[in-house]
Motif scaffolding. Sequence first.
Motif, short mmCIF file in Angstrom:
data_model
loop_
_atom_site.label_atom_id
_atom_site.label_comp_id
_atom_site.label_asym_id
_atom_site.label_seq_id
_atom_site.Cartn_x
_atom_site.Cartn_y
_atom_site.Cartn_z
N PRO A 72 46.71 13.07 22.61
CA PRO A 72 46.05 14.08 22.80
C PRO A 72 46.27 14.60 21.05
N THR A 73 45.89 13.68 19.84
CA THR A 73 46.30 14.19 18.40
C THR A 73 45.41 15.14 17.92
N LYS A 74 45.89 15.91 16.59
CA LYS A 74 45.03 16.30 15.62
C LYS A 74 44.04 15.16 15.68
N SER A 75 43.74 14.39 15.22
CA SER A 75 42.87 13.33 14.41
C SER A 75 41.75 13.59 16.30
N THR A 76 42.05 12.82 17.07
CA THR A 76 40.93 12.92 18.00
C THR A 76 40.67 14.32 18.44
N CYS A 77 41.21 15.07 18.43
CA CYS A 77 40.40 16.82 18.64
C CYS A 77 39.21 17.49 17.51
N ASP A 78 39.59 16.45 16.28
CA ASP A 78 38.95 16.53 14.84
C ASP A 78 37.36 15.37 15.65
N MET A 79 37.76 14.71 16.25
CA MET A 79 36.84 13.90 16.19
C MET A 79 35.81 14.92 17.59
N ALA A 80 36.55 15.96 18.40
CA ALA A 80 35.76 16.16 19.40
C ALA A 80 34.65 17.35 18.80
N LEU A 81 35.40 17.77 17.54
CA LEU A 81 34.88 19.21 17.40
C LEU A 81 33.54 18.96 16.41
N SER A 82 33.78 17.47 16.31
CA SER A 82 32.57 16.55 15.73
C SER A 82 31.64 16.69 15.95
N PHE A 83 32.01 15.91 17.83
CA PHE A 83 30.60 15.89 18.46
C PHE A 83 30.35 16.70 19.23
N GLU A 93 15.92 21.64 24.31
CA GLU A 93 14.89 20.41 25.32
C GLU A 93 15.17 18.87 25.25
N GLU A 94 16.23 18.66 23.85
CA GLU A 94 16.68 17.61 23.92
C GLU A 94 18.38 16.86 25.10
N LEU A 95 18.80 17.93 24.66
CA LEU A 95 20.22 18.41 25.61
C LEU A 95 19.59 18.58 27.46
N GLU A 96 18.74 18.93 27.62
CA GLU A 96 17.75 19.17 29.05
C GLU A 96 17.56 17.93 29.08
N ALA A 97 17.05 16.62 28.03
CA ALA A 97 16.26 16.06 28.89
C ALA A 97 17.70 14.88 29.29
N ALA A 98 18.47 15.15 28.57
CA ALA A 98 19.56 13.81 28.19
C ALA A 98 20.68 14.71 30.11
N GLY A 99 20.53 15.39 30.54
CA GLY A 99 21.29 15.85 31.45
C GLY A 99 22.36 16.59 31.18
N PHE A 100 22.38 17.08 29.93
CA PHE A 100 23.45 18.45 29.58
C PHE A 100 23.24 19.39 28.55
N PRO A 101 23.99 19.89 29.84
CA PRO A 101 23.15 21.35 29.30
C PRO A 101 24.45 21.96 27.94
N ARG A 102 23.33 23.33 27.50
CA ARG A 102 24.12 23.82 26.04
C ARG A 102 25.62 24.16 27.32
N GLU A 103 25.79 24.91 27.95
CA GLU A 103 26.73 25.12 28.69
C GLU A 103 28.19 24.56 29.25
N GLU A 104 27.70 23.14 29.25
CA GLU A 104 28.36 21.76 28.85
C GLU A 104 29.37 21.96 27.29
N ILE A 105 28.75 23.12 26.04
CA ILE A 105 29.45 22.42 24.79
C ILE A 105 29.95 23.63 25.12
N VAL A 106 29.70 24.62 25.38
CA VAL A 106 31.04 26.31 25.50
C VAL A 106 31.94 25.43 26.22
N GLU A 107 32.00 25.11 27.62
CA GLU A 107 32.94 24.23 28.27
C GLU A 107 34.23 23.67 27.47
N GLY A 108 33.23 22.69 27.32
CA GLY A 108 34.31 22.26 25.55
C GLY A 108 35.09 22.40 24.84
N LEU A 109 34.20 23.24 24.44
CA LEU A 109 34.65 23.26 23.12
C LEU A 109 36.06 24.39 23.68
N THR A 110 36.13 25.45 24.44
CA THR A 110 36.90 25.93 25.31
C THR A 110 38.22 25.38 26.07
#
Length: 125
Positions: A72-83, A93-110
Amino acid sequence: MNLNQDYILRMVESLGRFAAKLMKKETSDLDGLHMESLSTEDILPIILKKLLHEAKYGEAEDLLYRELERNPTKSTCDMALSFYKEINAKSDEELEAAGFPREEIVEGLTDLGRILRRLEEKGKE
Protein backbone atom coordinates in the motif's frame (compact mmCIF):
# COMPACT_ATOMS: atom_id res chain seq x y z
CA MET A 1 -7.57 3.42 -31.51
CA ASN A 2 -5.67 6.40 -30.14
CA LEU A 3 -1.90 6.74 -29.89
CA ASN A 4 -1.86 6.01 -26.16
CA GLN A 5 -3.67 2.69 -26.69
CA ASP A 6 -1.30 1.80 -29.55
CA TYR A 7 1.68 2.49 -27.30
CA ILE A 8 0.27 0.37 -24.47
CA LEU A 9 -0.50 -2.51 -26.84
CA ARG A 10 3.04 -2.34 -28.25
CA MET A 11 4.45 -2.38 -24.72
CA VAL A 12 2.33 -5.41 -23.76
CA GLU A 13 3.31 -7.23 -26.95
CA SER A 14 6.94 -6.39 -26.29
CA LEU A 15 6.67 -7.75 -22.74
CA GLY A 16 5.08 -10.91 -24.15
CA ARG A 17 7.94 -11.39 -26.63
CA PHE A 18 10.42 -10.71 -23.85
CA ALA A 19 8.80 -13.34 -21.61
CA ALA A 20 8.78 -15.87 -24.46
CA LYS A 21 12.48 -15.27 -25.11
CA LEU A 22 13.26 -15.70 -21.44
CA MET A 23 11.37 -18.98 -21.33
CA LYS A 24 13.26 -20.18 -24.41
CA LYS A 25 16.52 -18.92 -22.89
CA GLU A 26 17.11 -16.62 -25.89
CA THR A 27 18.88 -13.83 -24.06
CA SER A 28 21.40 -12.57 -26.61
CA ASP A 29 19.41 -9.43 -27.40
CA LEU A 30 18.37 -8.97 -23.76
CA ASP A 31 21.85 -8.62 -22.28
CA GLY A 32 21.40 -4.90 -21.53
CA LEU A 33 18.13 -5.43 -19.66
CA HIS A 34 18.17 -6.33 -15.99
CA MET A 35 14.93 -7.89 -14.81
CA GLU A 36 15.73 -7.07 -11.21
CA SER A 37 15.56 -3.40 -12.14
CA LEU A 38 11.85 -3.74 -13.07
CA SER A 39 9.44 -3.27 -10.20
CA THR A 40 5.77 -4.06 -9.88
CA GLU A 41 5.17 -0.32 -10.15
CA ASP A 42 6.87 -0.43 -13.57
CA ILE A 43 4.80 -3.32 -14.89
CA LEU A 44 1.43 -2.89 -13.14
CA PRO A 45 0.29 0.18 -15.15
CA ILE A 46 0.95 -1.66 -18.41
CA ILE A 47 -1.04 -4.69 -17.34
CA LEU A 48 -3.87 -2.48 -16.05
CA LYS A 49 -4.04 -0.59 -19.36
CA LYS A 50 -4.18 -3.89 -21.25
CA LEU A 51 -7.02 -5.18 -19.07
CA LEU A 52 -8.87 -1.87 -19.42
CA HIS A 53 -8.47 -2.02 -23.19
CA GLU A 54 -9.94 -5.54 -23.14
CA ALA A 55 -12.83 -4.33 -20.89
CA LYS A 56 -11.73 -6.71 -18.12
CA TYR A 57 -12.48 -4.18 -15.42
CA GLY A 58 -13.09 -6.70 -12.64
CA GLU A 59 -9.79 -8.46 -13.34
CA ALA A 60 -7.97 -5.13 -13.36
CA GLU A 61 -9.57 -4.08 -10.08
CA ASP A 62 -8.71 -7.43 -8.45
CA LEU A 63 -5.09 -7.13 -9.58
CA LEU A 64 -4.91 -3.58 -8.31
CA TYR A 65 -6.29 -4.46 -4.89
CA ARG A 66 -3.99 -7.47 -4.51
CA GLU A 67 -1.11 -5.07 -5.05
CA LEU A 68 -2.62 -2.51 -2.65
CA GLU A 69 -2.89 -5.21 0.02
CA ARG A 70 0.68 -6.34 -0.60
CA ASN A 71 2.22 -2.91 -1.08
CA PRO A 72 0.00 0.00 0.00
CA THR A 73 1.94 2.99 -1.31
CA LYS A 74 0.94 6.44 -2.51
CA SER A 75 2.07 5.44 -6.01
CA THR A 76 -0.18 2.38 -6.07
CA CYS A 77 -3.07 4.46 -4.72
CA ASP A 78 -2.47 6.96 -7.54
CA MET A 79 -2.70 4.08 -10.05
CA ALA A 80 -5.98 3.01 -8.46
CA LEU A 81 -7.36 6.53 -8.66
CA SER A 82 -6.41 6.75 -12.34
CA PHE A 83 -8.05 3.37 -12.93
CA TYR A 84 -11.32 4.54 -11.36
CA LYS A 85 -11.23 7.83 -13.27
CA GLU A 86 -10.84 5.95 -16.53
CA ILE A 87 -13.62 3.43 -15.94
CA ASN A 88 -15.92 6.10 -14.52
CA ALA A 89 -15.76 7.76 -17.95
CA LYS A 90 -17.27 4.61 -19.51
CA SER A 91 -20.96 4.54 -20.26
CA ASP A 92 -23.33 2.47 -18.12
CA GLU A 93 -23.81 0.20 -21.14
CA GLU A 94 -20.05 -0.41 -21.49
CA LEU A 95 -19.75 -1.16 -17.78
CA GLU A 96 -22.75 -3.50 -17.83
CA ALA A 97 -21.43 -5.33 -20.89
CA ALA A 98 -18.19 -5.93 -18.97
CA GLY A 99 -20.08 -7.10 -15.86
CA PHE A 100 -18.84 -4.15 -13.83
CA PRO A 101 -21.69 -2.05 -12.40
CA ARG A 102 -21.06 1.60 -11.63
CA GLU A 103 -21.66 0.82 -7.94
CA GLU A 104 -18.34 -1.08 -8.02
CA ILE A 105 -16.60 2.19 -8.81
CA VAL A 106 -18.18 3.88 -5.80
CA GLU A 107 -17.27 0.93 -3.55
CA GLY A 108 -13.72 0.86 -4.91
CA LEU A 109 -13.22 4.58 -4.35
CA THR A 110 -14.58 4.24 -0.80
CA ASP A 111 -12.10 1.42 -0.11
CA LEU A 112 -9.31 3.45 -1.69
CA GLY A 113 -10.18 6.37 0.59
CA ARG A 114 -9.76 4.09 3.62
CA ILE A 115 -6.38 2.91 2.39
CA LEU A 116 -5.23 6.49 1.80
CA ARG A 117 -6.35 7.52 5.30
CA ARG A 118 -4.37 4.61 6.80
CA LEU A 119 -1.30 5.63 4.81
CA GLU A 120 -1.71 9.21 5.98
CA GLU A 121 -2.07 8.11 9.62
CA LYS A 122 0.97 5.86 9.29
CA GLY A 123 2.98 8.79 7.94
CA LYS A 124 2.10 10.86 11.03
CA GLU A 125 3.48 8.25 13.44
